[in-house]
Write a protein that holds these residues in place. Structure first.
Motif, PDB file in Angstrom:
ATOM      1  N   ALA A  14       0.830  -1.212   0.000  1.00 30.28           N
ATOM      2  CA  ALA A  14       0.000   0.000   0.000  1.00 30.28           C
ATOM      3  C   ALA A  14       0.859   1.254   0.000  1.00 30.28           C
ATOM      4  CB  ALA A  14      -0.931  -0.010   1.212  1.00 30.28           C
ATOM      5  N   ARG A  15       1.920   1.246   0.786  1.00 30.07           N
ATOM      6  CA  ARG A  15       2.789   2.422   0.854  1.00 30.07           C
ATOM      7  C   ARG A  15       3.587   2.608  -0.430  1.00 30.07           C
ATOM      8  NH1 ARG A  15       4.759   1.588   7.162  1.00 30.07           N
ATOM      9  NH2 ARG A  15       3.015   2.759   8.107  1.00 30.07           N
ATOM     10  N   ASP A  16       3.995   1.496  -1.038  1.00 33.31           N
ATOM     11  CA  ASP A  16       4.771   1.593  -2.278  1.00 33.31           C
ATOM     12  C   ASP A  16       3.905   2.027  -3.452  1.00 33.31           C
ATOM     13  OD1 ASP A  16       6.996   0.799  -0.893  1.00 33.31           O
ATOM     14  OD2 ASP A  16       7.041  -1.246  -1.681  1.00 33.31           O
ATOM     15  N   GLY A  17       2.700   1.462  -3.542  1.00 30.04           N
ATOM     16  CA  GLY A  17       1.854   1.721  -4.697  1.00 30.04           C
ATOM     17  C   GLY A  17       0.801   2.784  -4.498  1.00 30.04           C
ATOM     18  N   GLY A  18       0.607   3.216  -3.248  1.00 32.65           N
ATOM     19  CA  GLY A  18      -0.393   4.227  -2.969  1.00 32.65           C
ATOM     20  C   GLY A  18      -1.790   3.680  -2.782  1.00 32.65           C
ATOM     21  N   ARG A  19      -1.989   2.393  -3.136  1.00 36.34           N
ATOM     22  CA  ARG A  19      -3.321   1.787  -3.025  1.00 36.34           C
ATOM     23  C   ARG A  19      -3.179   0.277  -3.194  1.00 36.34           C
ATOM     24  NH1 ARG A  19      -8.935   3.224  -4.441  1.00 36.34           N
ATOM     25  NH2 ARG A  19     -10.017   1.282  -4.892  1.00 36.34           N
ATOM     26  N   VAL A  20      -4.040  -0.480  -2.546  1.00 30.19           N
ATOM     27  CA  VAL A  20      -4.141  -1.918  -2.775  1.00 30.19           C
ATOM     28  C   VAL A  20      -5.611  -2.269  -2.959  1.00 30.19           C
ATOM     29  CG1 VAL A  20      -2.034  -2.637  -1.570  1.00 30.19           C
ATOM     30  CG2 VAL A  20      -4.141  -2.311  -0.263  1.00 30.19           C
ATOM     31  N   ASP A  21      -5.864  -3.333  -3.730  1.00 30.52           N
ATOM     32  CA  ASP A  21      -7.257  -3.759  -3.884  1.00 30.52           C
ATOM     33  C   ASP A  21      -7.401  -5.207  -3.449  1.00 30.52           C
ATOM     34  OD1 ASP A  21      -7.615  -5.631  -6.473  1.00 30.52           O
ATOM     35  OD2 ASP A  21      -6.073  -4.134  -6.900  1.00 30.52           O
ATOM     36  N   VAL A  22      -8.587  -5.522  -2.990  1.00 30.85           N
ATOM     37  CA  VAL A  22      -8.850  -6.814  -2.336  1.00 30.85           C
ATOM     38  C   VAL A  22      -8.584  -7.983  -3.271  1.00 30.85           C
ATOM     39  CG1 VAL A  22     -10.678  -8.263  -1.363  1.00 30.85           C
ATOM     40  CG2 VAL A  22     -10.493  -5.859  -0.683  1.00 30.85           C
ATOM     41  N   LEU A  23      -9.103  -7.933  -4.481  1.00 23.98           N
ATOM     42  CA  LEU A  23      -9.005  -9.086  -5.376  1.00 23.98           C
ATOM     43  C   LEU A  23      -7.557  -9.384  -5.773  1.00 23.98           C
ATOM     44  CD1 LEU A  23     -12.124  -8.539  -7.660  1.00 23.98           C
ATOM     45  CD2 LEU A  23     -11.889  -9.976  -5.622  1.00 23.98           C
ATOM     46  N   SER A  24      -6.776  -8.335  -6.045  1.00 28.93           N
ATOM     47  CA  SER A  24      -5.375  -8.546  -6.408  1.00 28.93           C
ATOM     48  C   SER A  24      -4.590  -9.130  -5.236  1.00 28.93           C
ATOM     49  CB  SER A  24      -4.734  -7.226  -6.848  1.00 28.93           C
ATOM     50  OG  SER A  24      -5.349  -6.744  -8.021  1.00 28.93           O
ATOM     51  N   LEU A  25      -4.865  -8.653  -4.034  1.00 23.21           N
ATOM     52  CA  LEU A  25      -4.176  -9.171  -2.855  1.00 23.21           C
ATOM     53  C   LEU A  25      -4.556 -10.630  -2.605  1.00 23.21           C
ATOM     54  CD1 LEU A  25      -4.508  -6.142  -0.404  1.00 23.21           C
ATOM     55  CD2 LEU A  25      -2.432  -6.926  -1.556  1.00 23.21           C
ATOM     56  N   ALA A  26      -5.820 -10.952  -2.783  1.00 26.75           N
ATOM     57  CA  ALA A  26      -6.261 -12.333  -2.580  1.00 26.75           C
ATOM     58  C   ALA A  26      -5.547 -13.277  -3.537  1.00 26.75           C
ATOM     59  CB  ALA A  26      -7.771 -12.422  -2.766  1.00 26.75           C
ATOM     60  N   GLU A  27      -5.378 -12.832  -4.776  1.00 28.19           N
ATOM     61  CA  GLU A  27      -4.678 -13.654  -5.763  1.00 28.19           C
ATOM     62  C   GLU A  27      -3.195 -13.763  -5.430  1.00 28.19           C
ATOM     63  OE1 GLU A  27      -3.876 -13.771 -10.599  1.00 28.19           O
ATOM     64  OE2 GLU A  27      -5.264 -12.312  -9.738  1.00 28.19           O
ATOM     65  N   GLU A  28      -2.595 -12.648  -5.031  1.00 26.89           N
ATOM     66  CA  GLU A  28      -1.158 -12.661  -4.740  1.00 26.89           C
ATOM     67  C   GLU A  28      -0.817 -13.549  -3.560  1.00 26.89           C
ATOM     68  OE1 GLU A  28       2.477  -9.560  -3.689  1.00 26.89           O
ATOM     69  OE2 GLU A  28       0.731  -8.915  -4.845  1.00 26.89           O
ATOM     70  N   PHE A  29      -1.658 -13.504  -2.506  1.00 24.68           N
ATOM     71  CA  PHE A  29      -1.348 -14.264  -1.288  1.00 24.68           C
ATOM     72  C   PHE A  29      -2.062 -15.614  -1.244  1.00 24.68           C
ATOM     73  CE2 PHE A  29      -0.574  -9.827   0.050  1.00 24.68           C
ATOM     74  CZ  PHE A  29       0.744  -9.961   0.464  1.00 24.68           C
ATOM     75  N   GLN A  30      -2.834 -15.913  -2.307  1.00 23.30           N
ATOM     76  CA  GLN A  30      -3.531 -17.201  -2.402  1.00 23.30           C
ATOM     77  C   GLN A  30      -4.424 -17.452  -1.189  1.00 23.30           C
ATOM     78  OE1 GLN A  30      -3.299 -19.559  -5.251  1.00 23.30           O
ATOM     79  NE2 GLN A  30      -2.831 -17.458  -5.902  1.00 23.30           N
ATOM     80  N   VAL A  31      -5.213 -16.430  -0.850  1.00 17.89           N
ATOM     81  CA  VAL A  31      -6.201 -16.529   0.229  1.00 17.89           C
ATOM     82  C   VAL A  31      -7.519 -15.987  -0.299  1.00 17.89           C
ATOM     83  CG1 VAL A  31      -4.496 -16.355   2.090  1.00 17.89           C
ATOM     84  CG2 VAL A  31      -5.547 -14.267   1.172  1.00 17.89           C
ATOM     85  N   THR A  32      -8.570 -16.093   0.488  1.00 17.85           N
ATOM     86  CA  THR A  32      -9.875 -15.602   0.059  1.00 17.85           C
ATOM     87  C   THR A  32      -9.956 -14.087   0.190  1.00 17.85           C
ATOM     88  OG1 THR A  32     -10.879 -15.784   2.249  1.00 17.85           O
ATOM     89  CG2 THR A  32     -10.931 -17.758   0.840  1.00 17.85           C
ATOM     90  N   ALA A  33     -10.889 -13.527  -0.545  1.00 19.29           N
ATOM     91  CA  ALA A  33     -11.114 -12.086  -0.453  1.00 19.29           C
ATOM     92  C   ALA A  33     -11.540 -11.701   0.956  1.00 19.29           C
ATOM     93  CB  ALA A  33     -12.179 -11.652  -1.466  1.00 19.29           C
TER      94      ALA A  33
END
Length: 253
Positions: A14-33
């Motif tokens: 979030a600090r590096d990109g200025g924003r994070v979104d739920v679906l992208s994070l769920a895919e990246e960490f292989q967890v549910t939304a």
């Protein structure tokens, strides 16, 4: 990965990109939304991020502003539908103001070839898109051009909008809500948006549902100043009803 480790990584992203979104994070960490939403809720409670529709931004980043290329690629399908619906709000042989914004630019691209309109804009990309339209009398408002949005701001732009009266304004916002109104990260752009609203008889807000509930640094109006909000079906029925109770018509497409 344990939850605290995942949350620390989410905060870094979030600090590096200025924003994070739920679906992208769920895919990246292989967890549910839902797991990601719990992580964001934990970080929000700790004051490290602020939750917004579909994700989160770092705490203290009410001035976060994506660049033009990022805005063009975000929610593209929704913006196309919103722009197509906005065509029906164009006056016949009238005068319109087109605010700077990626959805407004899509409306400019969707103007029918047979349209005969006077168009006023302070957006360089929109002006370039309409310069060769056979039925458009184009007026480009000048001023200092912000690199991030390619929009003219400051005294020249404010003076020009103070001298005209248009039938319809199509305006954009980085955030909108019944409680906090219409907001954008930059004070100079907010001032121009405020001037365009005073210059038009009818105000139509084009904003995809990801902007709902977001709050940015510079406020330029109330939702009650808007005659019609055109957004996508991601806006909850509860939020739509709240907005309509304030006097703004809502069209979800």
């Amino acid at each position: 990965m344990y939850a605290p480790e995942r949350q620390q990584e989410i905060l870094r992203l979030a600090r590096d990109g200025g924003r994070v979104d739920v679906l992208s994070l769920a895919e990246e960490f292989q967890v549910t939304a839902e797991t990601i939403r719990r992580d964001l809720k934990t970080l929000d409670r700790a004051g490290l991020v602020r939750r917004v529709h579909g994700g989160a931004i770092p705490a203290g980043r009410l001035d976060f502003e994506p660049d033009l290329a990022e805005r063009e690629s975000t929610a593209a399908d929704q913006k196309d539908r919103i722009a197509e619906a906005a065509v029906a709000e164009l006056p016949t042989d009238g005068t319109v103001i087109l605010d700077a914004g990626s959805t407004i630019a899509r409306l400019a691209g969707a103007l029918p070839l047979e349209a005969t309109l006077t168009v006023v804009t302070h957006s360089l990309p929109i002006a370039a898109r309409l310069a060769d339209h056979p039925g458009i009398q184009l007026h480009l408002v000048g001023g200092r051009v912000r690199h991030r949005t390619r929009a003219a701001v400051d005294a020249w732009a404010l003076r020009a909008y103070g001298e005209i009266r248009a039938d319809v304004l199509f305006i954009a916002a980085n955030g909108f809500s019944a409680d906090h109104g219409l907001t954008t990260p930059d004070l100079a752009e907010a001032a121009v948006k405020r001037a365009t609203m005073r210059a038009a008889r009818r105000v139509v807000l084009l904003a995809d549902s990801s902007k709902s509930g977001q709050e940015h640094f510079a406020r330029f109006g109330d939702l009650s100043d808007v005659d019609l909000l055109i957004t996508d079906r991601g806006l909850s029925p509860e939020d739509a009803a709240t907005i309509e109770r304030g006097g703004t018509e809502v069209l979800c497409v």
